[in-house]
Design an enzyme around this catalytic site. Structure first.
Site, PDB file in Angstrom:
ATOM      1  N   CYS A  45     -30.824  87.082  36.127  1.00 40.77           N
ATOM      2  CA  CYS A  45     -31.245  88.219  35.298  1.00 40.77           C
ATOM      3  C   CYS A  45     -30.044  88.804  34.556  1.00 40.77           C
ATOM      4  CB  CYS A  45     -31.841  89.299  36.190  1.00 40.77           C
ATOM      5  SG  CYS A  45     -33.174  88.714  37.228  1.00 40.77           S
TER       6      CYS A  45
ATOM      7  N   TRP B 105     -35.229  86.679  35.659  1.00 43.67           N
ATOM      8  CA  TRP B 105     -35.402  85.323  36.226  1.00 43.67           C
ATOM      9  C   TRP B 105     -36.234  85.565  37.481  1.00 43.67           C
ATOM     10  CZ3 TRP B 105     -33.163  82.525  40.560  1.00 43.67           C
ATOM     11  CH2 TRP B 105     -33.253  81.124  40.458  1.00 43.67           C
TER      12      TRP B 105
ATOM     13  N   HIS C 128     -25.900  51.228  53.929  1.00 42.77           N
ATOM     14  CA  HIS C 128     -26.552  51.798  55.123  1.00 42.77           C
ATOM     15  C   HIS C 128     -27.908  52.390  54.771  1.00 42.77           C
ATOM     16  CE1 HIS C 128     -22.874  51.185  57.458  1.00 42.77           C
ATOM     17  NE2 HIS C 128     -22.266  51.419  56.303  1.00 42.77           N
TER      18      HIS C 128
ATOM     19  N   ASN D  43     -31.119  94.030  38.553  1.00 39.82           N
ATOM     20  CA  ASN D  43     -30.712  92.688  39.018  1.00 39.82           C
ATOM     21  C   ASN D  43     -30.526  92.800  40.523  1.00 39.82           C
ATOM     22  OD1 ASN D  43     -30.675  91.837  36.405  1.00 39.82           O
ATOM     23  ND2 ASN D  43     -28.448  91.519  36.269  1.00 39.82           N
ATOM     24  N   GLY D  44     -31.009  91.760  41.247  1.00 35.96           N
ATOM     25  CA  GLY D  44     -30.852  91.778  42.702  1.00 35.96           C
ATOM     26  C   GLY D  44     -32.207  91.737  43.384  1.00 35.96           C
TER      27      GLY D  44
ATOM     28  N   ARG E 236     -27.876  82.658  30.892  1.00 41.47           N
ATOM     29  CA  ARG E 236     -27.949  82.841  32.353  1.00 41.47           C
ATOM     30  C   ARG E 236     -29.276  82.345  32.908  1.00 41.47           C
ATOM     31  NH1 ARG E 236     -24.458  87.356  34.030  1.00 41.47           N
ATOM     32  NH2 ARG E 236     -25.994  87.905  35.590  1.00 41.47           N
TER      33      ARG E 236
ATOM     34  N   LYS F 245     -27.459  80.281  35.507  1.00 40.36           N
ATOM     35  CA  LYS F 245     -26.012  80.024  35.449  1.00 40.36           C
ATOM     36  C   LYS F 245     -25.327  80.532  36.701  1.00 40.36           C
ATOM     37  CE  LYS F 245     -22.063  78.775  33.922  1.00 40.36           C
ATOM     38  NZ  LYS F 245     -21.730  77.325  34.015  1.00 40.36           N
TER      39      LYS F 245
ATOM     40  N   GLU G  11     -29.534  67.830  36.766  1.00 46.83           N
ATOM     41  CA  GLU G  11     -29.837  69.230  36.428  1.00 46.83           C
ATOM     42  C   GLU G  11     -30.106  69.434  34.944  1.00 46.83           C
ATOM     43  OE1 GLU G  11     -26.811  72.190  36.947  1.00 46.83           O
ATOM     44  OE2 GLU G  11     -25.231  70.721  36.785  1.00 46.83           O
TER      45      GLU G  11
ATOM     46  N   LYS H  33     -24.943  66.450  37.584  1.00 47.61           N
ATOM     47  CA  LYS H  33     -24.997  66.692  36.137  1.00 47.61           C
ATOM     48  C   LYS H  33     -26.238  66.058  35.540  1.00 47.61           C
ATOM     49  CE  LYS H  33     -22.483  69.537  35.412  1.00 47.61           C
ATOM     50  NZ  LYS H  33     -22.301  69.922  36.717  1.00 47.61           N
TER      51      LYS H  33
ATOM     52  N   GLU I 272     -20.866  64.643  41.743  1.00 50.97           N
ATOM     53  CA  GLU I 272     -20.903  65.543  40.572  1.00 50.97           C
ATOM     54  C   GLU I 272     -21.624  64.868  39.408  1.00 50.97           C
ATOM     55  OE1 GLU I 272     -20.602  68.499  40.030  1.00 50.97           O
ATOM     56  OE2 GLU I 272     -20.286  68.702  37.864  1.00 50.97           O
TER      57      GLU I 272
END
Ligand code: AGP
Length: 608
Positions: free
Chosen positions: A2, A74, A504, A100-101, A27, A603, A488, A485, A481
């Site tokens: 948010c 969000w 394995h 926010n929160g 964000r 973000k 996402e 990438k 990584e």
């Protein structure tokens, strides 16, 4: 996550709020809204979806208003609908709040409000707060906010306005960042400097448990218990143009291509090649504690966790110090064993990731020396760690972290060399490593020039829905990584693992034509990686490889090879990740995905 922006001054507030929200779009959000106060009335406008939908609703509303707050939401509690969008308004329509929160005790507060005959109309936790403020309101908005927050458990960054007090914004912070922008006869409140940087670079960072009241004449700050406090005014270190796209189609592309500059900024002033030393001012006062470190614990999430994994190899290899990497979300609840000489290093681009912050607090509670490796200056993790090292890589807008990751690796490399010099690393060996480190930005410049070739390679495989990423040693975290990438931003399923682990179980996944990305740069396990490549090829897998310039053996085995300059193994991750960033970026563009704002992602994950 948010976003919050608020303004009080002489200008029309509507365009300022909208522009501020647009700077917070990166964000991640799914609805937005504004509350403006003008001519004694409070006007609320909200819309699900993008800010453009909100703009369409706003039209010429409240052109005269010079006071207002706005929010991008969000969704956490309640679907992303107009009814659940912020600002939320009190039952009498006179008080509006953005938040926010998470209000953790919202259910009990909702029950209390019901008993007072006050009914909430949304599915959100936030709404209970504005109704509670109205419940306590008795002609003093600041006091009513204070009284309400005393009943709240959870985290918040809030801004509150009222048509009964049209000359002020009340703000408060606990666990969700808020900054005050100090303009010329105008004042702003925001969750992120990007929302206000075009108005002012003079800011004040609110800390947890602090409140602020912004008026046309200025602002004042207090604790939640009304004790006045004086805050230092700081200068935001990035400029507006650093936030703009700079001619690129996406922020992610801009940030991939600016890595030579961002790495230069990270290294600047910190390399002492001649002495074979590293200078990191932010942790200098803890040099002795660090030198006595018996164990290093890296804690982070996501890409930052992958950086920690590289840090593990760096600290054991260069500084001969035991190191481990923990997911912050696990570390914080595991009741970790922290003993004498344990140093916990929290890695976080935003400096606001809730789990990483909680892990840092847990480590402090148990007596560890805590260090932060953070990009956002003044962020919570940066301020709560005992000390730290800033990345100085500039604001990272794209949700997928790229330049912050390579800067994290650069900082961890410098920290390992610095600690190593207090242990067993000779001046000569350190000089050799540091002089190679100084060349990394130039090497990255050469690698990003391969972008077009990488796009053509990706084009042939972009329809494949399952990829594997394999690497060994320092490049094992880079395999993780690279997989993250791709996942996402292109929504392709990808898995990274140590190359040896494939046998394995995961080798059963290899199907004819399946793309498998190997990081096969020169190193002490190079031959073993070639063996793993053969195992995949013999089962029909198609190889895309990152290899060291001049290596033609890998080229014989791979469909496509992306070359990186030859550097010592500890420095390879900063290079081998670049082709994988570009691979993921081009895959997302070719699949018409929302590169900078991938679905469901934010973000900075400032909630658990
Ligand atoms: C990285 O591309 C992701 N966006 C995500 O994994 C991110 O690295 C993670 O959420 C940690 O964020 P931080 O570095 O701001 O703490």
């Amino acid at each position: 996550m948010c976003g919050i922006v608020g303004y009080i001054g002489r200008k029309q507030v509507q365009p300022i709020l909208i522009e501020g929200l647009k700077r917070l779009e990166y964000r991640g959000y799914d609805s937005a809204g504004t509350a403006m106060v003008g001519d004694g009335t409070l006007t609320i406008t909200r819309a699900a979806g993008r800010i453009s939908a909100l703009e369409a609703r706003l039209g010429a509303i409240q052109r005269s208003a010079t006071l207002g707050i706005a929010h991008t939401r969000w969704a956490t509690h309640g679907a992303p609908t107009e009814r659940n969008a912020h600002p939320h308004v009190s039952y009498d329509g006179k008080i509006a709040l953005v938040h926010n929160g998470i209000i953790e005790n919202y259910r009990s507060l909702r029950t209390f409000l019901d008993q007072q005959g006050i009914r909430c109309v949304s599915d959100t936790d936030t709404e209970v707060l504005v109704q509670l403020i109205r419940h306590f309101y008795n002609g003093n908005l600041e006091q009513a906010v204070r009284d309400a927050l005393h009943d709240v458990q959870g985290t918040y960054g809030i801004a509150v306005v009222s048509s009964d007090e049209p000359d002020r914004i009340v703000a408060a912070r606990k666990g969700s960042p808020l900054i005050i922008g100090i303009g010329n006869g105008e004042f702003l409140i925001a969750s992120d400097a990007a929302a206000i940087i075009e108005h002012t670079a003079q800011v004040v960072y609110l800390a947890d448990g602090e409140m602020a009241v912004l008026t046309h004449d200025g602002f004042r700050t207090t604790t939640l218990d009304a004790v006045p406090i004086t805050k230092d005014v700081q200068e935001v270190e990035f400029s507006l143009e650093q936030i703009e796209l700079g001619g690129h189609e996406h922020f992610m592309a801009k940030e991939i291509f600016e890595q030579p500059q961002s790495l230069n900024n990270t290294l600047r002033g910190r390399l002492r090649v001649r002495e074979g030393m590293i200078h990191l001012g932010g942790i200098a006062e803890h040099a002795r504690d660090l030198a006595r470190a018996r164990r290093i614990i890296f804690t982070a999430q996501g890409t930052a966790w992958h950086a920690g994994l590289v840090g593990e190899y760096l600290f054991e290899d260069i500084a001969k110090t035991p190191a481990e990497t923990e997911y912050a979300s696990e570390f914080r609840y595991r009741n970790p064993l922290i003993n004498e000489g344990t140093v916990v290093i929290a890695i976080s681009q935003s400096g606001e990731t809730a789990d990483t912050l909680a892990a840092l607090r847990e480590a402090k509670e148990k007596g560890a020396l805590t260090l932060g490796v953070v990009n956002v200056v003044g962020s919570t993790i940066a301020r709560e760690a005992d000390a730290g090292v800033y990345l100085h890589c500039g604001p990272e807008i794209g949700v997928a972290s790229t330049k912050a990751f390579t800067s994290q690796l650069a900082v961890l490399t410098m920290m390992a060399i610095q600690l190593g010099r207090r242990r067993f690393l000779s001046q000569n060996d350190a000089q050799a490593l540091i002089s190679q480190l100084a060349l990394i930005p130039g090497h990255v410049e050469r690698i990003v020039q391969q972008s077009d070739g990488i796009r053509e390679a990706v084009r042939r495989f972009v329809h494949r829905e399952n990829w594997l990423f394999l690497g060994r040693g320092y490049n094992y975290p880079i395999a993780l990584e690279g997989a993250l990438k791709l996942k996402e931003i292109s929504y392709i399923h990808a898995e990274g693992m140590p190359a040896a682990e494939m046998k394995h179980g995961p080798i059963a996944l290899i199907s004819d034509g399946m793309p498998v990305v190997f990081i096969a740069t020169r190193g002490n396990q190079y031959d073993k990686v070639l063996g793993n490549i053969e195992e995949v090829r013999s089962r029909g897998g198609k190889i895309l490889a990152v290899a060291t310039e001049g290596d033609h053996d890998v080229a014989q085995m791979a469909e496509d090879v992306f070359y990186v300059p030859d550097v010592p193994e500890p420095l390879q991750p900063m290079l081998s990740v670049i082709p994988l960033q570009l691979l993921a970026y081009h895959a997302a563009v070719l699949r018409h995905c929302s590169v900078d704002k991938p679905r469901n992602l934010a973000k900075s994950v400032t909630v658990e």
